[in-house]
Design a protein around this motif. Structure first.
Motif, PDB file in Angstrom:
ATOM      1  N   VAL A 387       0.866  -1.176   0.000  1.00 45.61           N
ATOM      2  CA  VAL A 387       0.000   0.000   0.000  1.00 45.61           C
ATOM      3  C   VAL A 387       0.903   1.225   0.000  1.00 45.61           C
ATOM      4  CG1 VAL A 387      -1.665   1.286   1.388  1.00 45.61           C
ATOM      5  CG2 VAL A 387      -1.931  -1.171   1.067  1.00 45.61           C
ATOM      6  N   VAL A 388       0.637   2.135  -0.928  1.00 45.91           N
ATOM      7  CA  VAL A 388       1.501   3.309  -1.051  1.00 45.91           C
ATOM      8  C   VAL A 388       0.716   4.553  -0.663  1.00 45.91           C
ATOM      9  CG1 VAL A 388       3.023   4.592  -2.580  1.00 45.91           C
ATOM     10  CG2 VAL A 388       2.655   2.162  -2.976  1.00 45.91           C
ATOM     11  N   ILE A 389       1.301   5.312   0.248  1.00 48.56           N
ATOM     12  CA  ILE A 389       0.682   6.540   0.760  1.00 48.56           C
ATOM     13  C   ILE A 389       1.386   7.714   0.085  1.00 48.56           C
ATOM     14  CG2 ILE A 389       0.368   7.905   2.876  1.00 48.56           C
ATOM     15  CD1 ILE A 389      -1.119   5.211   2.941  1.00 48.56           C
ATOM     16  N   SER A 408       4.698  -1.746  12.636  1.00 43.85           N
ATOM     17  CA  SER A 408       5.625  -2.854  12.365  1.00 43.85           C
ATOM     18  C   SER A 408       6.420  -2.558  11.114  1.00 43.85           C
ATOM     19  CB  SER A 408       4.841  -4.140  12.164  1.00 43.85           C
ATOM     20  OG  SER A 408       4.468  -4.650  13.394  1.00 43.85           O
ATOM     21  N   ARG A 409       7.454  -3.318  10.912  1.00 41.31           N
ATOM     22  CA  ARG A 409       8.277  -3.125   9.718  1.00 41.31           C
ATOM     23  C   ARG A 409       8.095  -4.287   8.762  1.00 41.31           C
ATOM     24  NH1 ARG A 409       9.873   1.911   9.639  1.00 41.31           N
ATOM     25  NH2 ARG A 409      11.261   2.572  11.293  1.00 41.31           N
ATOM     26  N   SER A 410       8.174  -3.969   7.470  1.00 38.47           N
ATOM     27  CA  SER A 410       8.253  -5.009   6.462  1.00 38.47           C
ATOM     28  C   SER A 410       9.739  -5.297   6.296  1.00 38.47           C
ATOM     29  CB  SER A 410       7.634  -4.457   5.172  1.00 38.47           C
ATOM     30  OG  SER A 410       7.841  -5.331   4.133  1.00 38.47           O
ATOM     31  N   PHE A 651      10.883   6.411   0.922  1.00 33.60           N
ATOM     32  CA  PHE A 651       9.640   5.689   1.285  1.00 33.60           C
ATOM     33  C   PHE A 651       9.542   5.474   2.794  1.00 33.60           C
ATOM     34  CE2 PHE A 651       9.650   3.441  -3.074  1.00 33.60           C
ATOM     35  CZ  PHE A 651       8.803   4.397  -3.602  1.00 33.60           C
ATOM     36  N   LEU A 652      10.255   6.221   3.589  1.00 26.64           N
ATOM     37  CA  LEU A 652      10.507   5.888   4.985  1.00 26.64           C
ATOM     38  C   LEU A 652      11.081   4.464   5.005  1.00 26.64           C
ATOM     39  CD1 LEU A 652       7.322   7.227   6.861  1.00 26.64           C
ATOM     40  CD2 LEU A 652       9.411   8.439   6.286  1.00 26.64           C
ATOM     41  N   ILE A 653      11.220   3.890   6.169  1.00 26.68           N
ATOM     42  CA  ILE A 653      11.621   2.477   6.187  1.00 26.68           C
ATOM     43  C   ILE A 653      10.299   1.709   6.175  1.00 26.68           C
ATOM     44  CG2 ILE A 653      12.920   0.708   7.416  1.00 26.68           C
ATOM     45  CD1 ILE A 653      14.573   2.998   8.658  1.00 26.68           C
ATOM     46  N   PRO A 654      10.118   0.795   5.201  1.00 25.74           N
ATOM     47  CA  PRO A 654       8.775   0.250   4.973  1.00 25.74           C
ATOM     48  C   PRO A 654       8.092  -0.271   6.241  1.00 25.74           C
ATOM     49  CG  PRO A 654      10.274  -0.515   3.285  1.00 25.74           C
ATOM     50  CD  PRO A 654      11.091   0.240   4.280  1.00 25.74           C
ATOM     51  N   ARG A 655       6.823   0.122   6.378  1.00 23.49           N
ATOM     52  CA  ARG A 655       6.003  -0.355   7.499  1.00 23.49           C
ATOM     53  C   ARG A 655       5.220  -1.578   7.038  1.00 23.49           C
ATOM     54  NH1 ARG A 655       5.173   3.913  11.319  1.00 23.49           N
ATOM     55  NH2 ARG A 655       6.790   5.480  11.001  1.00 23.49           N
ATOM     56  N   GLY A 671      -0.810  -7.987   6.674  1.00 25.02           N
ATOM     57  CA  GLY A 671       0.403  -8.444   5.973  1.00 25.02           C
ATOM     58  C   GLY A 671       0.873  -7.487   4.891  1.00 25.02           C
ATOM     59  N   ALA A 672       0.082  -6.418   4.619  1.00 27.27           N
ATOM     60  CA  ALA A 672       0.506  -5.518   3.540  1.00 27.27           C
ATOM     61  C   ALA A 672       1.727  -4.717   3.972  1.00 27.27           C
ATOM     62  CB  ALA A 672      -0.618  -4.561   3.159  1.00 27.27           C
ATOM     63  N   GLN A 673       2.623  -4.501   3.014  1.00 30.20           N
ATOM     64  CA  GLN A 673       3.747  -3.596   3.225  1.00 30.20           C
ATOM     65  C   GLN A 673       3.234  -2.180   2.952  1.00 30.20           C
ATOM     66  OE1 GLN A 673       8.065  -3.646   1.489  1.00 30.20           O
ATOM     67  NE2 GLN A 673       6.681  -3.647  -0.258  1.00 30.20           N
ATOM     68  N   VAL A 674       3.663  -1.220   3.760  1.00 31.44           N
ATOM     69  CA  VAL A 674       3.156   0.138   3.581  1.00 31.44           C
ATOM     70  C   VAL A 674       4.328   1.093   3.304  1.00 31.44           C
ATOM     71  CG1 VAL A 674       1.856   2.023   4.648  1.00 31.44           C
ATOM     72  CG2 VAL A 674       1.234  -0.352   5.139  1.00 31.44           C
TER      73      VAL A 674
END
Ligand code: HEM
Length: 781
Positions: A387-389, A408-410, A651-655, A671-674
């Motif tokens: 998911v991209v913000i 959380s982190r991906s 992308f920040l550090i992926p959440r 489970g989605a990476q953000v």
């Protein structure tokens, strides 16, 4: 792989399996084509083509492609592929189901839409259906067996059963005359039975009407006979008979089987018409970059769409609740919205999803995609839902309002090297271990008092930096990297962590590590850990010998804590925290400095203003101290502007979210990476005037800050996972930048004119300058 197994793709047909001679792909249909075709679609795509005997067939297996066919290009796909069986009794030429979209079909549809299925008509004869429901209940109650309804259903089942099965004549039209499976012949018998029955009904009803006996029902037959009386050109007795045949065939088995499936808890299984009724295109049609050739049969696999895991959570379970808060109604609704209301995004290709859309500058390609799909969009990157913000409002929702859910982190596989992800404050989930490490960082390393206490150490480093540059100045050379070896090491780590790794998109490849990323990362991490271990051992030795180290630097602080509360942190943790701090702190700071310096060289007027401020506040040629920064507003604006345009961590550090989360009106699935596209937010023209020009003045009269409160400007992230090094970075970057420009005049190496300075970016976890800045320090005049 696709090109090897596909043939005759020169016409740009959708991909598909290579056909065998004569039969084409008929052998791949099996006896449950609605199930075998989705398996093929996984290989060949959501729009694929097959050769069924002589007939080119295009199969649609996704909601998005279904929408294209059934809504956007409705007219082109509105023809029917007519099975030979329905030519029995010439039915195809009378039938609203099989006629092409033309005046005859239009007139029949009008009769249906206005006179039979309009809301008012349905209301008017609701009492008839209500009676039927009573009868049905009574029938069930009596467990009665024989009866007209039973018999007609059997016949209808025979008709629709036969019509749905694969028939040779439909794939080899040359056999039409022979009717080798005698399907048309069977059909003629069955159609004949139904038509005969209608004939009887008609005669009976016409007799009633002639005798003016009140029928009192105003049912479908009455309505049709009335239309025929008023406008005989519109519909006549034959057409009424054939329409009734259509309605019985199309309406009986479909409805009863839906009720039956619903009764067996499978409403979402559109077992009634798994492919809709086949469509056919009458001219070549362009769709999704493919050519659907004239005459092709088009199957929309509603069965597969209803079980598409990207649309339906837990897609094989019968869950009525999924429709409770949804506007979906029945099967066609897939053209409107997805069941779980995932954020919108591009249709994924099989296997790779939308990986091909990332290119080598994902921050830029995702910003472009967000223009089409919105500030919260979802993509499938291989197996990983991402998911991209891309707007400040959405970032606020995710990083502030719903901070904990998105904390959380991906974890990229690369950082599993040396099990670093299990020790690291950067990658640990928000839990007691992470909290305890963050506490140490916040209170013992990056607190204001700690930073003040060891400011002298950094001040010495800035002096060293300036005298290093002075050597280049004397030699008239561009400044080269000082700690080249160490910097290379950190760069390599960043490059490996930022490199798209197949393992991250296809976790099944983890063991194989096909690109060798984890293997190389193990070597790089190993070197840094060894370096840290050496430093720690050296320091421990000095402490054992009671030799005063006198620095009270980060390492001393950490060793003190380990001595006092060994449960909190031990030597391994210290090693790993040093690795974190080296990696997270060096490339980010140095690339921010490099971009800021490059922008100043590109914008001489800004450089002159900055120099003037420094000269006035500090005095020409002097190194600046951290305490001076607050008196240098223009310098601060320059740093903010550099961070806006060139956020070090784009992308920040992926959440990652651990459960389904509702955000901005969408469901971000478990489970989605953000990814928060800070780069895109910093260049959003709705937030920033003239966003592509470097204009520090925009911050002069503004309160905007980088500390995670103003979501237009979040280069350090926000919320509980905000960069803990922020207080250090906002001291060191202006001090270094200010000292460099106050100590020298700067020119581009090789006499490059400022306008020609290359500003291309190189994407990774940190966003680097593609061509490192080469600048020559010149003496002040
Ligand atoms: C200009 C300099 C810097 C920038 C732009 C920057 C940016 C960031 C960003 C965007 C994050 C992720 C935040 C999030 O997910 O919301 C982060 C995390 C982090 N940064 Fe920085 N950073 C910088 C300097 C530093 C320094 C100097 C250090 C330490 C010496 C540091 C240590 C860390 C650590 C340990 C994390 C992980 C925190 C966690 O996951 O809880 N950073 N940084």
């Amino acid at each position: 792989l696709l090109t090897l197994t596909s043939t005759n793709r020169s016409k740009n047909l959708p991909p598909g399996p290579a056909p065998l001679p004569i039969i084409g792909n008929l052998h791949q249909m099996g006896n449950k084509p609605h199930q075998s075709l989705p398996r093929l679609a996984k290989i060949y795509g959501l729009i694929m083509s097959l050769k069924l005997g002589r007939v080119t067939t295009v199969v649609i297996t996704s909601a998005a492609a279904g929408k294209e066919v059934l809504q956007k290009q409705d007219l082109a796909f509105s023809g029917r592929s007519v099975p030979d069986a329905v030519n029995a009794h010439g039915q195809a030429q009378f039938s609203v189901v099989w006629l092409p979209v033309g005046s005859r079909w239009r007139s029949l549809r009008k009769v249906l839409n206005s006179n039979i299925f309009s809301g008012s008509r349905l209301d008017a004869n609701q009492h008839l259906r209500s009676k039927k429901v009573d009868e049905l209940i009574a029938y069930c109650r009596r467990s009665c067996q024989a009866g007209f309804g039973q018999r007609i259903k059997e016949v209808v089942e025979k008709i629709s059963g036969v019509a749905g099965k694969p028939k040779l004549v439909d794939y080899f039209p040359v056999l039409k005359k022979i009717d080798p499976q005698r399907i048309r012949q069977h059909m003629a018998v069955n159609f004949g039975k139904v038509l005969e029955r209608f004939d009887g009904l008609f005669n009976e009803r016409l007799d009633f009407m002639r005798l003016r006996k009140p029928v009192g029902s105003n049912d479908v037959l009455d309505v049709l006979l009335n239309v025929a009386e008023e406008d005989p050109d519109e519909i006549d007795r034959t057409l009424i008979e054939r329409m009734c045949l259509d309605l019985f065939v199309a309406g009986t088995d479909t409805t009863s089987s839906t009720v039956e499936w619903a009764m067996t808890e499978l409403l979402r299984n559109p077992g009634t018409v798994p492919f809709f009724i086949p469509r056919r295109v009458e001219v070549d049609v362009e769709m999704w970059g493919y050519n659907i050739p004239k005459g092709a049969q088009v199957l929309v696999n509603a069965w597969a769409i209803g079980r598409d895991p990207s649309l339906w959570e837990d897609c094989l379970a019968f869950k009525t609740e999924r429709f409770l808060a949804s506007e979906l109604d029945a099967i066609l609704s897939h053209t409107r919205r997805k069941s779980k209301n995932f954020p919108p995004g591009p249709a994924p290709l099989p296997i790779i999803g939308s990986l091909h859309k990332l290119g080598d500058q994902p921050h830029q390609s995702l910003a472009k995609l967000a223009k089409d799909y919105g500030p919260i969009m979802s993509l499938k990157l291989g197996r990983v839902t991402t998911v991209v913000i891309s707007s400040s409002d959405a970032a606020k929702e995710v990083l502030q309002k719903q901070d904990i859910a998105f904390s959380s982190r991906s974890i990229p596989d690369a950082v599993n090297a040396h099990s670093q992800s299990q020790f690291s404050v950067v990658w640990l989930p928000v839990g007691s271990r992470w909290r305890s490490l963050r506490k140490i960082l916040n209170s013992n390393i990056f607190s204001g008092s700690r930073l003040d206490a060891n400011q002298h150490l950094r001040s010495t480093k800035v002096e060293e930096l300036v005298s290093y540059c002075r050597k280049s100045c004397q030699a008239g050379e561009a400044v080269d990297d000082s700690a080249k070896e160490f910097k290379e090491l950190v760069r390599s780590i960043m490059a490996e962590a930022g490199r798209p790794n197949l393992v991250d998109y296809f976790p099944v490849l983890k063991k194989i590590d096909p690109q060798g990323i984890r293997r190389r990362m193990t070597v790089h991490f190993g070197k840094v850990i060894e370096l840290c271990r050496g430093l720690i051992n050296e320091r421990l030795e000095l402490r054992r010998l009671n030799k005063p180290v006198g620095s009270n630097d980060v390492l001393d602080v950490l060793l003190n804590i380990a001595e006092v509360i060994p449960d909190e942190i031990d030597v391994t943790h210290i090693e790993r925290m040093c690795l974190d701090l080296f990696v997270a702190g060096s490339d980010t700071t140095s690339s921010t400095l490099e971009w800021a310096m490059a922008e100043l060289l590109l914008n001489p007027v800004t450089m002159a203003k900055a120099k003037a401020e420094l000269e006035q506040v500090i005095g020409k040629g002097k190194i600046i101290e951290e305490a001076d920064v607050s008196r240098l507003p223009y310098l601060q604006c320059i740093v903010k502007e550099a961070l806006r345009m060139h956020p070090a961590v784009p992308f920040l550090i992926p959440r990652r979210v651990e459960v389904d989360v509702e955000a901005c009106g969408y469901t971000v699935p478990k489970g989605a990476q953000v990814l928060v596209n800070v780069w895109a937010i910093g260049r959003d023209p709705t937030l920033w005037e003239d966003p592509l020009s470097f204009n520090p003045e925009r911050f002069l009269a503004s309160e905007l800050d980088v500390r995670g409160r103003d979501f237009e400007l979040i280069p350090f992230g926000a919320g509980r996972r905000i960069c803990p090094g922020l207080p250090l970075a906002i001291r060191t970057v202006p001090v270094m930048l200010g000292s460099l420009i106050n100590s020298f005049n700067w020119e581009l190496d090789g006499g490059v004119a400022s306008k020609e300075l290359a500003m291309e970016e190189k994407f990774g976890i940190t966003l680097q300058k593609a061509q490192p800045l080469r600048a020559v320090p010149m003496p002040l005049v």
